[in-house]
Design a protein around this motif. Structure first.
Motif, PDB file in Angstrom:
ATOM      1  N   PRO A 166       0.946  -1.063  -0.018  1.00 60.31           N
ATOM      2  CA  PRO A 166      -0.147   0.133  -0.080  1.00 60.31           C
ATOM      3  C   PRO A 166       0.910   1.379  -0.069  1.00 60.31           C
ATOM      4  O   PRO A 166       1.854   1.162   0.369  1.00 60.31           O
ATOM      5  N   ARG A 167       0.148   2.301  -0.357  1.00 57.07           N
ATOM      6  CA  ARG A 167       0.989   3.563  -0.559  1.00 57.07           C
ATOM      7  C   ARG A 167       0.086   4.704   0.283  1.00 57.07           C
ATOM      8  O   ARG A 167      -1.159   4.217   0.518  1.00 57.07           O
ATOM      9  N   ARG A 168       0.725   5.526   0.911  1.00 55.20           N
ATOM     10  CA  ARG A 168      -0.241   6.443   1.634  1.00 55.20           C
ATOM     11  C   ARG A 168      -1.378   7.124   0.971  1.00 55.20           C
ATOM     12  O   ARG A 168      -2.477   7.267   1.597  1.00 55.20           O
ATOM     13  N   TYR A 218      -1.519  -6.352   0.449  1.00 50.18           N
ATOM     14  CA  TYR A 218      -1.134  -6.128  -0.927  1.00 50.18           C
ATOM     15  C   TYR A 218      -2.465  -5.189  -1.501  1.00 50.18           C
ATOM     16  O   TYR A 218      -3.423  -5.616  -1.199  1.00 50.18           O
ATOM     17  N   VAL A 219      -2.040  -4.447  -2.247  1.00 51.84           N
ATOM     18  CA  VAL A 219      -3.012  -3.760  -3.070  1.00 51.84           C
ATOM     19  C   VAL A 219      -3.419  -4.324  -4.373  1.00 51.84           C
ATOM     20  O   VAL A 219      -2.120  -4.697  -4.957  1.00 51.84           O
ATOM     21  N   MET A 220      -4.474  -4.536  -4.849  1.00 50.81           N
ATOM     22  CA  MET A 220      -4.569  -5.109  -6.273  1.00 50.81           C
ATOM     23  C   MET A 220      -4.519  -3.914  -7.027  1.00 50.81           C
ATOM     24  O   MET A 220      -5.435  -3.143  -7.176  1.00 50.81           O
ATOM     25  N   LEU A 267      -7.966  -5.386  -1.925  1.00 52.21           N
ATOM     26  CA  LEU A 267      -6.772  -5.551  -1.019  1.00 52.21           C
ATOM     27  C   LEU A 267      -6.592  -7.131  -0.769  1.00 52.21           C
ATOM     28  O   LEU A 267      -7.631  -8.155  -0.796  1.00 52.21           O
ATOM     29  N   VAL A 268      -5.467  -7.664  -0.474  1.00 51.43           N
ATOM     30  CA  VAL A 268      -5.168  -9.092  -0.148  1.00 51.43           C
ATOM     31  C   VAL A 268      -4.359  -8.964   1.147  1.00 51.43           C
ATOM     32  O   VAL A 268      -3.427  -8.373   1.145  1.00 51.43           O
ATOM     33  N   PHE A 269      -4.543  -9.497   2.263  1.00 50.86           N
ATOM     34  CA  PHE A 269      -3.977  -9.719   3.525  1.00 50.86           C
ATOM     35  C   PHE A 269      -3.403 -10.996   3.605  1.00 50.86           C
ATOM     36  O   PHE A 269      -4.295 -12.127   3.460  1.00 50.86           O
ATOM     37  N   LEU A 270      -2.132 -11.255   3.915  1.00 48.80           N
ATOM     38  CA  LEU A 270      -1.497 -12.334   4.469  1.00 48.80           C
ATOM     39  C   LEU A 270      -1.053 -12.295   5.898  1.00 48.80           C
ATOM     40  O   LEU A 270      -0.564 -11.235   6.235  1.00 48.80           O
ATOM     41  N   ASN A 271      -1.512 -13.512   6.731  1.00 47.99           N
ATOM     42  CA  ASN A 271      -1.219 -13.375   7.978  1.00 47.99           C
ATOM     43  C   ASN A 271      -0.570 -14.532   8.282  1.00 47.99           C
ATOM     44  O   ASN A 271      -1.020 -15.637   7.878  1.00 47.99           O
ATOM     45  N   TYR A 329       0.130 -19.827   5.993  1.00 52.01           N
ATOM     46  CA  TYR A 329      -0.397 -18.192   5.863  1.00 52.01           C
ATOM     47  C   TYR A 329      -2.062 -18.288   5.587  1.00 52.01           C
ATOM     48  O   TYR A 329      -2.484 -19.205   4.863  1.00 52.01           O
ATOM     49  N   GLN A 330      -2.600 -17.522   6.466  1.00 54.97           N
ATOM     50  CA  GLN A 330      -3.989 -17.261   6.045  1.00 54.97           C
ATOM     51  C   GLN A 330      -4.033 -16.073   5.137  1.00 54.97           C
ATOM     52  O   GLN A 330      -3.306 -15.325   5.133  1.00 54.97           O
ATOM     53  N   VAL A 331      -4.891 -16.487   4.243  1.00 48.33           N
ATOM     54  CA  VAL A 331      -5.269 -15.420   2.889  1.00 48.33           C
ATOM     55  C   VAL A 331      -6.536 -14.812   3.158  1.00 48.33           C
ATOM     56  O   VAL A 331      -7.597 -15.710   3.440  1.00 48.33           O
ATOM     57  N   SER A 332      -6.652 -13.499   3.378  1.00 49.52           N
ATOM     58  CA  SER A 332      -8.034 -12.802   3.057  1.00 49.52           C
ATOM     59  C   SER A 332      -7.976 -11.767   2.078  1.00 49.52           C
ATOM     60  O   SER A 332      -6.823 -11.457   1.698  1.00 49.52           O
ATOM     61  N   TYR A 333      -9.047 -11.381   1.511  1.00 54.14           N
ATOM     62  CA  TYR A 333      -9.150 -10.620   0.455  1.00 54.14           C
ATOM     63  C   TYR A 333     -10.581  -9.766   0.249  1.00 54.14           C
ATOM     64  O   TYR A 333     -11.410 -10.433   0.951  1.00 54.14           O
ATOM     65  N   VAL A 334     -10.651  -8.815  -0.341  1.00 56.12           N
ATOM     66  CA  VAL A 334     -11.811  -8.086  -0.533  1.00 56.12           C
ATOM     67  C   VAL A 334     -11.607  -7.004  -1.672  1.00 56.12           C
ATOM     68  O   VAL A 334     -10.461  -6.504  -2.105  1.00 56.12           O
ATOM     69  N   VAL A 335     -12.570  -6.818  -2.609  1.00 54.83           N
ATOM     70  CA  VAL A 335     -12.348  -6.123  -3.657  1.00 54.83           C
ATOM     71  C   VAL A 335     -13.621  -5.023  -3.566  1.00 54.83           C
ATOM     72  O   VAL A 335     -14.539  -5.239  -2.832  1.00 54.83           O
TER      73      VAL A 335
END
Length: 187
Positions: A21-23, A71-73, A86-90, A98-104
């Motif tokens: 991500p960017r500010r 991550y930003v798509m 967004l994609v979140f890796l935890n 790793y757990q994968v979460s995402y949202v569009v």
């Protein structure tokens, strides 16, 4: 470097790049996560989404204070929008998992972007040596369940998870994909 894996800051997919991500992404992140449907699909996102939360999320990611990358798509490589989702890796407690979460964003649902992002992250993590990937989906989110099965994840069963947006525990479906199973499909 996370958990001994060399996880790339950029992951390329067909129509997008997954990038840090960017500010300046804060406005779109806040807009997307303010959507009640998006908030309900992610365990830790409250609804309404508080002012300043996107900026805090970005700062935590940039300072390495998350348990995995955010991550930003970004579809600008294919002349698309700068931010689709967004994609979140935890990092899970189990080594190499790793757990994968995402949202569009609402305008990009049902376009294949989520599947494309999950496939790219899956291939990158397994290529880097990850042992397994996991995911949880609230049972009222059939679209995300479909994304995971298209990406080869195996259904493990039902569970429950707290949802900040719902203010309650909600039923989930649990998924997992082992590296060996991915490797056998890829060869």
């Amino acid at each position: 470097m996370l958990d001994g894996l060399q996880i790339a800051p950029l992951i390329e997919a067909d129509r997008m790049v997954l990038r840090p991500p960017r500010r300046r992404d804060a406005g779109l992140i806040a807009l997307y996560l303010s959507d009640a449907r998006a908030a309900k699909s992610l365990a830790l996102i409250p609804h309404p989404y508080p002012p300043g939360a996107a900026e805090q999320m970005i700062e935590r990611a940039l300072e390495g204070k998350r348990s995995g990358p955010l991550y930003v798509m970004d579809a600008t490589p294919s002349d698309g929008p700068e931010m689709i989702g967004l994609v979140f890796l935890n990092k899970e407690p189990e080594d190499g998992v790793y757990q994968v979460s995402y949202v569009v964003g609402p305008a990009f649902r049902n376009t294949g972007y989520a599947t494309e992002a999950v496939l790219a992250v899956r291939d990158h993590l397994f290529g880097a040596g990850a042992k397994a990937l996991t995911a949880k989906v609230y049972q009222d989110n059939d679209a995300s369940a479909h994304v995971l099965t298209r990406a080869g994840f195996d259904y493990l069963g039902e569970g429950e998870a707290y949802s900040a947006a719902r203010g309650a525990v909600a039923p989930t479906w649990r998924y997992r994909l082992e590296r060996d199973r991915w490797s056998a499909r890829s060869s």
